[in-house]
Scaffold this motif. Sequence first.
Motif, PDB file in Angstrom:
ATOM      1  N   ASN A  39      41.091  -3.818   9.292  1.00  0.00           N
ATOM      2  CA  ASN A  39      41.586  -4.091  10.647  1.00  0.00           C
ATOM      3  C   ASN A  39      42.185  -5.487  10.783  1.00  0.00           C
ATOM      4  O   ASN A  39      42.143  -6.087  11.849  1.00  0.00           O
ATOM      5  CB  ASN A  39      40.494  -3.875  11.696  1.00  0.00           C
ATOM      6  N   GLY A  69      40.273 -12.595   8.905  1.00  0.00           N
ATOM      7  CA  GLY A  69      40.004 -11.626   9.969  1.00  0.00           C
ATOM      8  C   GLY A  69      39.435 -12.284  11.211  1.00  0.00           C
ATOM      9  O   GLY A  69      39.844 -11.982  12.332  1.00  0.00           O
ATOM     10  N   GLU A  70      38.492 -13.207  11.010  1.00  0.00           N
ATOM     11  CA  GLU A  70      37.911 -13.926  12.138  1.00  0.00           C
ATOM     12  C   GLU A  70      38.968 -14.774  12.845  1.00  0.00           C
ATOM     13  O   GLU A  70      39.035 -14.802  14.070  1.00  0.00           O
ATOM     14  CB  GLU A  70      36.766 -14.820  11.664  1.00  0.00           C
ATOM     15  N   SER A  87      41.379 -12.735  14.923  1.00  0.00           N
ATOM     16  CA  SER A  87      40.798 -12.098  16.104  1.00  0.00           C
ATOM     17  C   SER A  87      40.417 -13.123  17.180  1.00  0.00           C
ATOM     18  O   SER A  87      40.022 -12.744  18.276  1.00  0.00           O
ATOM     19  CB  SER A  87      39.568 -11.277  15.711  1.00  0.00           C
ATOM     20  N   GLU A  88      40.548 -14.400  16.860  1.00  0.00           N
ATOM     21  CA  GLU A  88      40.219 -15.470  17.817  1.00  0.00           C
ATOM     22  C   GLU A  88      41.225 -15.523  18.961  1.00  0.00           C
ATOM     23  O   GLU A  88      42.410 -15.338  18.756  1.00  0.00           O
ATOM     24  CB  GLU A  88      40.237 -16.833  17.107  1.00  0.00           C
ATOM     25  N   HIS A  89      40.722 -15.817  20.141  1.00  0.00           N
ATOM     26  CA  HIS A  89      41.607 -16.024  21.287  1.00  0.00           C
ATOM     27  C   HIS A  89      42.279 -17.385  21.203  1.00  0.00           C
ATOM     28  O   HIS A  89      43.379 -17.577  21.700  1.00  0.00           O
ATOM     29  CB  HIS A  89      40.829 -15.896  22.605  1.00  0.00           C
TER      30      HIS A  89
END
Length: 126
Positions: free
Chosen positions: A27, A67-68, A71-73
């Motif tokens: 993902n 990935g982290e 996915s962070e704003h």
Amino acid sequence: MSKYTTGEIAKLCGVSVRTVQYYDTRNILTPSELTEGGRRLYSEEDLKRMKIICFLRDAGISINSIGELLSEHDPGSVISVLLEQQENILKEEIHERQVKLDMLDGIKQELKTIENFSIESIGDWC
């Protein structure tokens, strides 16, 4: 707006089709569109994202960290920490390799002083 198949995006980014598929399963890079036949199609934005992923992988950043980050704003707050961590890892690897190089250099210097080399003499240096 251009659409790219898995093979096309892989070729444009210099990776294997399997790599693109792997990022999809994690993902990290999901296709923006699926055809009726289930074929994955990637957008220009997906291509940009893939190039970012490849850049970070080339820098040695782990897939989990990428990935982290993605996915962070607020990725700006995380990227500097990731880069610093990677820098420290690389510096440690360089140090460890330098220690090994120094050891090999020492052995080479010792070899110059030995007239009759035997494999058992290496044990004297350990």
